[in-house]
Design a protein around this motif. Structure first.
Motif, PDB file in Angstrom:
ATOM      1  N   ARG A 141      55.582  44.970  29.333  1.00 26.09           N
ATOM      2  CA  ARG A 141      55.254  43.628  28.977  1.00 26.09           C
ATOM      3  C   ARG A 141      54.334  43.989  27.618  1.00 26.09           C
ATOM      4  NH1 ARG A 141      55.081  39.790  32.683  1.00 26.09           N
ATOM      5  NH2 ARG A 141      56.099  40.144  34.508  1.00 26.09           N
ATOM      6  N   ASP A 142      54.398  42.611  26.587  1.00 26.19           N
ATOM      7  CA  ASP A 142      52.986  42.984  25.396  1.00 26.19           C
ATOM      8  C   ASP A 142      51.745  43.297  25.986  1.00 26.19           C
ATOM      9  OD1 ASP A 142      51.758  41.999  22.902  1.00 26.19           O
ATOM     10  OD2 ASP A 142      52.964  40.464  22.774  1.00 26.19           O
ATOM     11  N   GLU A 143      51.553  44.380  25.630  1.00 20.79           N
ATOM     12  CA  GLU A 143      49.868  45.185  25.552  1.00 20.79           C
ATOM     13  C   GLU A 143      49.279  44.070  25.519  1.00 20.79           C
ATOM     14  OE1 GLU A 143      46.953  47.668  25.447  1.00 20.79           O
ATOM     15  OE2 GLU A 143      49.104  48.606  25.847  1.00 20.79           O
ATOM     16  N   ARG A 144      49.168  43.167  24.867  1.00 19.02           N
ATOM     17  CA  ARG A 144      48.329  41.689  24.977  1.00 19.02           C
ATOM     18  C   ARG A 144      48.127  40.796  25.824  1.00 19.02           C
ATOM     19  NH1 ARG A 144      50.582  38.739  18.995  1.00 19.02           N
ATOM     20  NH2 ARG A 144      52.626  39.482  20.433  1.00 19.02           N
ATOM     21  N   TYR A 145      48.605  41.147  26.508  1.00 17.01           N
ATOM     22  CA  TYR A 145      49.093  40.004  27.800  1.00 17.01           C
ATOM     23  C   TYR A 145      49.127  40.886  29.277  1.00 17.01           C
ATOM     24  CZ  TYR A 145      49.408  36.297  23.666  1.00 17.01           C
ATOM     25  OH  TYR A 145      49.795  36.287  22.834  1.00 17.01           O
ATOM     26  N   PRO A 146      47.252  41.464  29.393  1.00 16.72           N
ATOM     27  CA  PRO A 146      48.314  41.943  30.805  1.00 16.72           C
ATOM     28  C   PRO A 146      48.291  40.928  32.030  1.00 16.72           C
ATOM     29  CG  PRO A 146      45.872  42.469  30.013  1.00 16.72           C
ATOM     30  CD  PRO A 146      46.614  41.172  28.737  1.00 16.72           C
ATOM     31  N   ILE A 147      48.189  42.011  32.788  1.00 15.17           N
ATOM     32  CA  ILE A 147      48.234  40.743  34.301  1.00 15.17           C
ATOM     33  C   ILE A 147      47.016  40.131  34.868  1.00 15.17           C
ATOM     34  CG2 ILE A 147      49.823  40.651  36.699  1.00 15.17           C
ATOM     35  CD1 ILE A 147      52.061  42.141  34.872  1.00 15.17           C
ATOM     36  N   HIS A 148      46.754  39.626  34.767  1.00 14.18           N
ATOM     37  CA  HIS A 148      45.315  38.852  36.059  1.00 14.18           C
ATOM     38  C   HIS A 148      45.781  39.989  37.708  1.00 14.18           C
ATOM     39  CE1 HIS A 148      42.113  36.615  37.855  1.00 14.18           C
ATOM     40  NE2 HIS A 148      43.187  36.168  37.989  1.00 14.18           N
ATOM     41  N   GLY A 149      44.851  40.385  37.672  1.00  9.75           N
ATOM     42  CA  GLY A 149      45.088  41.016  39.017  1.00  9.75           C
ATOM     43  C   GLY A 149      43.479  40.374  39.597  1.00  9.75           C
ATOM     44  N   GLY A 150      42.620  39.546  39.542  1.00  8.67           N
ATOM     45  CA  GLY A 150      41.962  39.308  40.096  1.00  8.67           C
ATOM     46  C   GLY A 150      40.378  39.150  39.784  1.00  8.67           C
ATOM     47  N   VAL A 151      39.000  38.376  40.750  1.00 12.81           N
ATOM     48  CA  VAL A 151      37.844  38.205  40.417  1.00 12.81           C
ATOM     49  C   VAL A 151      36.841  38.914  40.815  1.00 12.81           C
ATOM     50  CG1 VAL A 151      38.630  36.419  38.383  1.00 12.81           C
ATOM     51  CG2 VAL A 151      37.798  35.784  40.896  1.00 12.81           C
ATOM     52  N   PHE A 152      36.118  39.704  40.406  1.00 13.19           N
ATOM     53  CA  PHE A 152      35.264  40.251  41.686  1.00 13.19           C
ATOM     54  C   PHE A 152      34.065  39.333  41.240  1.00 13.19           C
ATOM     55  CE2 PHE A 152      36.287  43.640  39.351  1.00 13.19           C
ATOM     56  CZ  PHE A 152      34.890  44.495  39.271  1.00 13.19           C
ATOM     57  N   ASP A 153      33.070  40.041  42.320  1.00  9.30           N
ATOM     58  CA  ASP A 153      31.499  40.283  42.387  1.00  9.30           C
ATOM     59  C   ASP A 153      30.556  41.750  42.521  1.00  9.30           C
ATOM     60  OD1 ASP A 153      31.213  37.827  41.059  1.00  9.30           O
ATOM     61  OD2 ASP A 153      31.193  36.779  43.215  1.00  9.30           O
ATOM     62  N   VAL A 154      30.095  42.344  41.708  1.00  6.28           N
ATOM     63  CA  VAL A 154      28.930  43.572  42.004  1.00  6.28           C
ATOM     64  C   VAL A 154      27.522  43.193  43.166  1.00  6.28           C
ATOM     65  CG1 VAL A 154      27.987  44.972  41.856  1.00  6.28           C
ATOM     66  CG2 VAL A 154      29.980  44.437  39.936  1.00  6.28           C
ATOM     67  N   PRO A 155      27.764  43.492  44.436  1.00  8.52           N
ATOM     68  CA  PRO A 155      26.731  42.798  44.892  1.00  8.52           C
ATOM     69  C   PRO A 155      25.720  44.039  44.952  1.00  8.52           C
ATOM     70  CG  PRO A 155      27.857  44.636  45.490  1.00  8.52           C
ATOM     71  CD  PRO A 155      28.714  44.022  44.540  1.00  8.52           C
ATOM     72  N   ARG A 156      24.011  43.743  44.940  1.00  6.14           N
ATOM     73  CA  ARG A 156      23.027  44.033  44.521  1.00  6.14           C
ATOM     74  C   ARG A 156      23.185  45.986  45.123  1.00  6.14           C
ATOM     75  NH1 ARG A 156      19.462  41.329  47.662  1.00  6.14           N
ATOM     76  NH2 ARG A 156      19.242  39.647  45.905  1.00  6.14           N
ATOM     77  N   ASP A 157      23.924  46.722  46.540  1.00  9.79           N
ATOM     78  CA  ASP A 157      23.424  47.892  46.287  1.00  9.79           C
ATOM     79  C   ASP A 157      24.647  48.233  45.042  1.00  9.79           C
ATOM     80  OD1 ASP A 157      26.531  47.381  47.061  1.00  9.79           O
ATOM     81  OD2 ASP A 157      25.817  48.353  49.464  1.00  9.79           O
ATOM     82  N   GLY A 158      25.625  48.036  44.912  1.00  9.95           N
ATOM     83  CA  GLY A 158      26.648  48.676  43.633  1.00  9.95           C
ATOM     84  C   GLY A 158      28.005  48.744  43.589  1.00  9.95           C
TER      85      GLY A 158
END
Length: 136
Positions: free
Chosen positions: A74-91
């Motif tokens: 695929r076009d280098e400019r458009y990678p595929i979305h693989g999800g979102v996440f948060d980093v908890p307090r312990d990292g």
């Protein structure tokens, strides 16, 4: 669902399968290694990633981390979305990588900082980590 153990156990199971790739995280700005890893199954086109306190804790109301899969076909400019996440307090983070589009040849996984819920196209101005699945 139905499988117990969560993403970490799933990562261990994936490693037993043929063709599964393990990759380490790198800080793109410095080239330094960061603790954690990516496990990617090119047949099932999914993966699991682990981060060991190498990203700052985020406020999900302000920003979230987003996972991107770069596909050689695929076009280098458009990678595929693989999800979102948060980093908890312990990292410590273990999250599944679940592409929203078919992945034919994953070459690297990247993490960017985006607005809550993620974006469809990232400007990649803030990309704290990258993992190479193949030498390019």
């Amino acid at each position: 669902g139905g499988r117990g153990g969560g993403p970490a156990a799933e990562g261990e199971r994936m490693l037993a399968r043929a063709g599964v790739v393990r990759a380490t995280w790198t800080v793109p700005q410095t080239g330094e290694a960061a603790p954690g890893e990516v496990v990617w199954d090119p047949v099932a086109c999914c993966g699991v990633m682990r981060l060991d306190a190498c990203l700052p804790v985020n406020d999900p109301r302000v920003e979230q981390y987003q996972v991107w899969i770069f596909d050689a076909t695929r076009d280098e400019r458009y990678p595929i979305h693989g999800g979102v996440f948060d980093v908890p307090r312990d990292g410590k983070v273990v999250v599944p990588i679940e592409p929203r589009l078919p992945v034919r040849e994953a070459i690297r996984i990247a993490i960017t900082v985006e607005r809550p819920g993620g974006v469809w196209v990232s400007d990649r101005s803030r990309m704290p980590l990258v993992a190479k699945l193949k030498t390019e």
